[in-house]
Design a protein around this motif. Structure first.
Motif, PDB file in Angstrom:
ATOM      1  N   SER A  91       0.985  -1.632   0.196  1.00 48.10           N
ATOM      2  CA  SER A  91      -0.298  -0.285   0.404  1.00 48.10           C
ATOM      3  C   SER A  91       0.934   1.096  -0.350  1.00 48.10           C
ATOM      4  O   SER A  91       0.879   1.899  -0.295  1.00 48.10           O
ATOM      5  N   LEU A  92       1.809   1.067   1.040  1.00 45.86           N
ATOM      6  CA  LEU A  92       2.801   2.748   0.820  1.00 45.86           C
ATOM      7  C   LEU A  92       3.610   2.635  -0.545  1.00 45.86           C
ATOM      8  O   LEU A  92       3.564   3.588  -0.468  1.00 45.86           O
ATOM      9  N   ILE A 146       3.957   5.087  -5.599  1.00 44.12           N
ATOM     10  CA  ILE A 146       4.558   5.277  -6.960  1.00 44.12           C
ATOM     11  C   ILE A 146       2.473   6.274  -7.842  1.00 44.12           C
ATOM     12  O   ILE A 146       3.805   7.213  -8.763  1.00 44.12           O
ATOM     13  N   HIS A 147       1.868   6.554  -7.219  1.00 42.62           N
ATOM     14  CA  HIS A 147       1.194   7.959  -7.427  1.00 42.62           C
ATOM     15  C   HIS A 147       1.333   8.474  -7.414  1.00 42.62           C
ATOM     16  O   HIS A 147       1.713  10.264  -8.038  1.00 42.62           O
ATOM     17  N   MET A 148       2.234   9.192  -6.265  1.00 43.20           N
ATOM     18  CA  MET A 148       3.018   9.903  -5.871  1.00 43.20           C
ATOM     19  C   MET A 148       4.170  10.841  -7.385  1.00 43.20           C
ATOM     20  O   MET A 148       4.416  12.006  -7.603  1.00 43.20           O
ATOM     21  N   THR A 170      -0.190   1.029 -12.064  1.00 43.59           N
ATOM     22  CA  THR A 170       0.839   1.518 -10.724  1.00 43.59           C
ATOM     23  C   THR A 170       0.974   0.053  -9.510  1.00 43.59           C
ATOM     24  O   THR A 170       2.305   0.277  -8.767  1.00 43.59           O
ATOM     25  N   GLU A 171       0.047  -1.109  -9.377  1.00 43.10           N
ATOM     26  CA  GLU A 171       0.855  -2.395  -8.708  1.00 43.10           C
ATOM     27  C   GLU A 171       1.732  -2.895  -9.300  1.00 43.10           C
ATOM     28  O   GLU A 171       2.390  -3.182  -8.813  1.00 43.10           O
ATOM     29  N   LYS A 172       1.815  -2.434 -10.777  1.00 47.07           N
ATOM     30  CA  LYS A 172       3.483  -3.175 -10.843  1.00 47.07           C
ATOM     31  C   LYS A 172       4.501  -2.219 -11.017  1.00 47.07           C
ATOM     32  O   LYS A 172       5.665  -2.700 -10.195  1.00 47.07           O
ATOM     33  N   ARG A 173       4.339  -1.262 -10.993  1.00 45.46           N
ATOM     34  CA  ARG A 173       5.443  -0.143 -10.288  1.00 45.46           C
ATOM     35  C   ARG A 173       5.942  -0.353  -9.026  1.00 45.46           C
ATOM     36  O   ARG A 173       7.145  -0.202  -8.948  1.00 45.46           O
ATOM     37  N   ALA A 174       4.287  -0.211  -7.341  1.00 42.69           N
ATOM     38  CA  ALA A 174       5.184  -1.227  -7.231  1.00 42.69           C
ATOM     39  C   ALA A 174       5.519  -2.145  -6.224  1.00 42.69           C
ATOM     40  O   ALA A 174       6.378  -2.322  -5.950  1.00 42.69           O
ATOM     41  N   LEU A 175       5.127  -3.080  -7.529  1.00 44.09           N
ATOM     42  CA  LEU A 175       5.681  -4.379  -6.701  1.00 44.09           C
ATOM     43  C   LEU A 175       7.583  -3.928  -7.171  1.00 44.09           C
ATOM     44  O   LEU A 175       8.056  -4.852  -6.476  1.00 44.09           O
TER      45      LEU A 175
END
Length: 188
Positions: free
Chosen positions: A119-120, A125-127, A149-154
Motif C-alpha cells: 500500500s505504501l 508510485i501515485h506520488m 501502479t501495482e506493477k511499479r509498486a511491486l
C-alpha cells in the motif's frame, strides 16, 4: 546515502518531525506507540525487518522532497480530504491541500506487513506519477492506472530488497486487487 546519514535524518510524518534514531530506541517506541495515530513496534513501523524499515525511510525522505508527508496509521482505513473512507491508502497532491502539503496516508490496521508495504509503495508510485506529470495519472482509465501502479509498486519493493516471502504475499494481494477491479467488485 549511508545508514548513519539515514538514521540522523529528520523525517516528517504528518505534522510531527520524528528523529529516526529516537524511533529506534525502545524507550521512545512505547511513548510513540501510545499515540493512536502511529503504528507501534510490534505492528509495522518498527519491525525487525531492516529492509522494510529502510524502505519506509527511503519513501518518506523521497516524498519530503516533493513536499509530501507520509503517515502510517493503525486504523483499518484512511480518509480522503472530503471525509470519504478509502481502503488501504491514498495520495493527496500538495496543490489539493489548503496548506500546500501533500500526503501519503496508509492504513496498516487489518493488513499483513506485506500488504501494508505494498500500500505504501502503491501510494508512493501515485506520488511519482503526479510529480512527473505522467499521462497515466490523469487518465480516465482507472484499471489501466491501477495496473500500472501495482506493477511499479511491486518492482520498487523488489528493487529495495523486500524479502521474497513478503514479495510473494504482496504479489498475491496485488493480483487479488486487480482481479476485483476488473470484475467490478471494487468501485473505481
Amino acid at each position: 546515502m549511508g545508514v548513519a546519514q539515514i538514521h540522523s535524518t529528520q523525517i516528517r510524518m504528518m505534522t510531527m518531525k520524528i528523529n529516526i534514531k529516537q524511533l529506534r530506541c525502545r524507550k521512545n517506541v512505547k511513548e510513540l506507540s501510545s499515540d493512536p495515530t502511529y503504528i507501534g513496534a510490534e505492528d509495522f513501523m518498527y519491525t525487525r525487518n531492516r529492509a522494510v524499515n529502510a524502505f519506509i525511510m527511503k519513501i518518506t525522505e523521497a516524498a519530503a522532497q516533493h513536499n509530501v508527508s507520509v503517515a502510517i496509521t493503525k486504523a483499518n482505513s484512511v480518509y480522503a480530504k472530503d471525509g470519504t473512507a478509502v481502503c488501504c491508502g491514498i495520495f493527496i497532491p500538495p496543490r489539493d491541500d489548503k496548506h500546500g502539503i501533500g500526503r501519503i496516508r496508509v492504513a496498516a490496521g487489518g493488513q499483513s506487513l506485506a500488504e501494508a508495504v505494498l500500500s505504501l509503495a502503491h501510494e508512493y508510485i501515485h506520488m511519482r506519477q503526479w510529480a512527473n506529470k505522467e499521462k497515466i495519472y490523469y487518465s480516465s482509465d482507472y484499471l489501466k492506472l491501477e495496473t500500472n501502479t501495482e506493477k511499479r509498486a511491486l518492482s520498487l519493493m523488489k528493487k529495495n530488497g523486500i524479502s521474497s516471502r513478503l514479495m510473494r504475499q504482496a504479489q498475491r494481494r496485488s493480483s487479488e486487487y486487480l482481479r476485483d477491479l476488473k470484475s467490478g467488485v471494487l468501485a473505481s
